[in-house]
Design an enzyme around this catalytic site. Structure first.
Site, PDB file in Angstrom:
ATOM      1  N   ASP A  23      32.612  45.631 -23.768  1.00  0.00           N
ATOM      2  CA  ASP A  23      33.012  45.380 -24.293  1.00  0.00           C
ATOM      3  C   ASP A  23      34.201  44.548 -23.437  1.00  0.00           C
ATOM      4  OD1 ASP A  23      34.409  46.882 -24.742  1.00  0.00           O
ATOM      5  OD2 ASP A  23      33.388  47.048 -26.427  1.00  0.00           O
ATOM      6  N   SER A  24      35.440  44.038 -23.970  1.00  0.00           N
ATOM      7  CA  SER A  24      36.531  43.516 -23.688  1.00  0.00           C
ATOM      8  C   SER A  24      37.613  44.014 -23.677  1.00  0.00           C
ATOM      9  CB  SER A  24      36.767  41.746 -23.266  1.00  0.00           C
ATOM     10  OG  SER A  24      37.358  41.757 -25.310  1.00  0.00           O
ATOM     11  N   GLY A  25      37.696  45.030 -25.010  1.00  0.00           N
ATOM     12  CA  GLY A  25      38.844  45.580 -25.599  1.00  0.00           C
ATOM     13  C   GLY A  25      39.301  45.066 -26.865  1.00  0.00           C
ATOM     14  N   GLY A  26      39.251  43.291 -27.417  1.00  0.00           N
ATOM     15  CA  GLY A  26      39.843  43.076 -28.113  1.00  0.00           C
ATOM     16  C   GLY A  26      39.343  43.752 -29.234  1.00  0.00           C
ATOM     17  N   PHE A  27      38.098  44.188 -29.550  1.00  0.00           N
ATOM     18  CA  PHE A  27      38.034  44.862 -30.609  1.00  0.00           C
ATOM     19  C   PHE A  27      38.676  45.485 -31.217  1.00  0.00           C
ATOM     20  CE2 PHE A  27      35.568  48.126 -34.096  1.00  0.00           C
ATOM     21  CZ  PHE A  27      35.800  46.991 -35.228  1.00  0.00           C
ATOM     22  N   GLN A  36      33.786  32.877 -32.239  1.00  0.00           N
ATOM     23  CA  GLN A  36      35.088  32.948 -33.342  1.00  0.00           C
ATOM     24  C   GLN A  36      35.202  32.290 -34.309  1.00  0.00           C
ATOM     25  OE1 GLN A  36      36.009  36.139 -34.217  1.00  0.00           O
ATOM     26  NE2 GLN A  36      35.537  37.600 -32.713  1.00  0.00           N
ATOM     27  N   ASP A  90      24.391  45.940 -30.510  1.00  0.00           N
ATOM     28  CA  ASP A  90      25.178  47.151 -30.491  1.00  0.00           C
ATOM     29  C   ASP A  90      25.331  47.670 -31.884  1.00  0.00           C
ATOM     30  OD1 ASP A  90      27.812  47.202 -29.951  1.00  0.00           O
ATOM     31  OD2 ASP A  90      27.264  45.307 -29.589  1.00  0.00           O
ATOM     32  N   CYS A 137       5.966  60.041 -35.845  1.00  0.00           N
ATOM     33  CA  CYS A 137       7.104  59.196 -35.253  1.00  0.00           C
ATOM     34  C   CYS A 137       6.931  60.036 -34.028  1.00  0.00           C
ATOM     35  CB  CYS A 137       8.328  59.539 -35.264  1.00  0.00           C
ATOM     36  SG  CYS A 137      10.120  58.908 -34.476  1.00  0.00           S
ATOM     37  N   HIS A 147      16.183  61.012 -32.468  1.00  0.00           N
ATOM     38  CA  HIS A 147      15.122  59.952 -33.415  1.00  0.00           C
ATOM     39  C   HIS A 147      15.752  58.943 -34.017  1.00  0.00           C
ATOM     40  CE1 HIS A 147      12.767  59.770 -37.258  1.00  0.00           C
ATOM     41  NE2 HIS A 147      13.924  59.537 -37.197  1.00  0.00           N
TER      42      HIS A 147
END
Length: 381
Positions: free
Chosen positions: A92-96, A190, A267, A305, A337
């Site tokens: 990611d770019s760091g914006g969040f 956005q 993600d 599982c 898990h």
């Protein structure tokens, strides 16, 4: 020219089955990307990640830039060598992360100045800096630098934020190309929960041109129905030949509903973070292992599982004991898990789309939880 190739292989309704091809490997879509914030997915080894079915992971530009820094990562030849992961990586770019600092940042046309959460030093991050950092990280998918529009936001605030992000998108494109980086570059749509702003954002990004398109600002507290409405609005407008990435959204229900609305990539920290808090995902709902009813429960987290925790026979009783004693094995087994569950969920959706049975899969998914399947646009409940 980007190293990424995307092949759309099948559709079922709006759900899409595809394949991302990189020099470092192939990613089947729809795909879930485990989050390795500091260069590792918390609590498990890289080879375990691969064995769980994950083909791509996410790294965090903001945190890796602050610690350990580019010099250290550069000594290893990039993030792949540093983290010992040989498959594709999206950064990611760091914006969040800058957005999440709230009161410790100042946004200008040039970028964002903020106080480092590690040592309090003043740090500047803009589109050019973000592209340079991601070039050193040598990720396979680079995200543009943008401003994450908050929720709630007035239409005027959302418009100004979206327009700033578009200007930063052009600067990100120019900087990425100027560095000679042949990694894929994704734009980020956005515009808050305002359909017209989302359309304007996408139009602007398409005029610049990107290898894929992410949908940002939809994991910031908005109601689920507003998020789904934005996905429904964007689906027919997004270029069919490019991958689509819904950022930071990650309950199992969100993944199913996102896929139903044409999303290819996801993600979220939820499967790993929730594992550390004793919440384990299953096909019938969430097992909250700290509940007293599990004290003498001899079942595995989910009988049948195939994850290491369940296939090895670790009982809910044992996991509850480990959790209560703060033993590190509890979050490790829980993480194995939860990520297995997420990756199997994605594999099952891929198979359903390929066979034209996604509608039936979606109904079965909710029925197993004792829930009613929410109607899609054009359907009645």
């Amino acid at each position: 020219m980007s190293r990424l190739q995307f092949q759309l292989q099948a559709t079922d309704g709006h759900a899409r089955r595809g394949r991302l091809t990189f020099p470092r490997g192939t990613v089947e879509t729809p795909a879930f990307m485990p989050v390795g914030t500091y260069g590792s997915v918390k609590g498990i080894l890289p080879e375990h990640i691969r064995a769980l079915g994950a083909e791509i992971i996410l790294g965090n530009t903001f945190h890796l830039y602050l610690r350990p820094g580019l010099d250290v990562i550069g000594d290893h030849g990039g993030l792949h060598g540093f983290a010992r992961w040989d498959g594709p990586i999206l950064t990611d770019s760091g914006g969040f992360q800058v957005f999440s600092l709230a009161h410790r940042r100042k946004i200008t046309e040039q970028g964002v100045t903020f106080s480092s959460p590690t040592d309090g030093a003043r740090v500047f991050l803009g589109p050019e800096e973000s592209m340079k950092i991601q070039k050193v990280l040598d990720s396979d998918i680079v995200m543009i630098f943008d401003e994450c529009t908050p929720y709630p936001a007035t239409e005027d605030l959302a418009r100004r934020s979206m327009e700033l992000s578009l200007r930063w998108a052009q600067r990100s494109r120019d900087a990425h190309d100027g560095l000679g980086n042949d990694a894929a570059l994704f734009g980020i749509v956005q515009g808050g929960v305002h359909p017209d702003l989302r359309s304007r954002s996408l139009d602007g990004l398409q005029s610049i041109g990107f290898d894929g398109y992410a949908i940002g600002g939809l994991a910031v507290g908005e109601p689920e129905h507003e998020r789904n409405a934005m996905l429904e609005h964007l689906h027919p407008r997004l270029p069919a030949e490019c991958p689509r990435y819904l950022m930071g959204v990650g309950r199992p229900e969100d993944l199913v509903e996102g896929v139903a609305r044409g999303v290819d990539m996801f993600d979220c920290v939820m499967p790993t973070r929730n594992a550390r808090n004793g919440h384990y995902f299953t096909s019938f709902g969430t097992v909250r292992i700290r509940n007293a009813k599990y004290e003498r429960d001899l079942d595995t987290i989910e009988p049948g599982c195939g994850c290491h925790a369940c296939s090895s026979g670790y009982t809910r009783s044992y996991l509850r004991h480990l959790d209560r004693c703060n033993e590190m094995l509890a979050p490790m087994l829980g993480t194995l898990h939860n990520l297995w569950y997420y990756e199997k969920l994605m594999a099952d959706m891929r198979a359903a789309i390929a066979s034209g049975t996604f509608v039936e899969f979606r109904r079965s998914f909710y029925a197993a939880r004792g829930a009613t399947t929410p109607p899609l646009p054009g359907e009645t409940s």
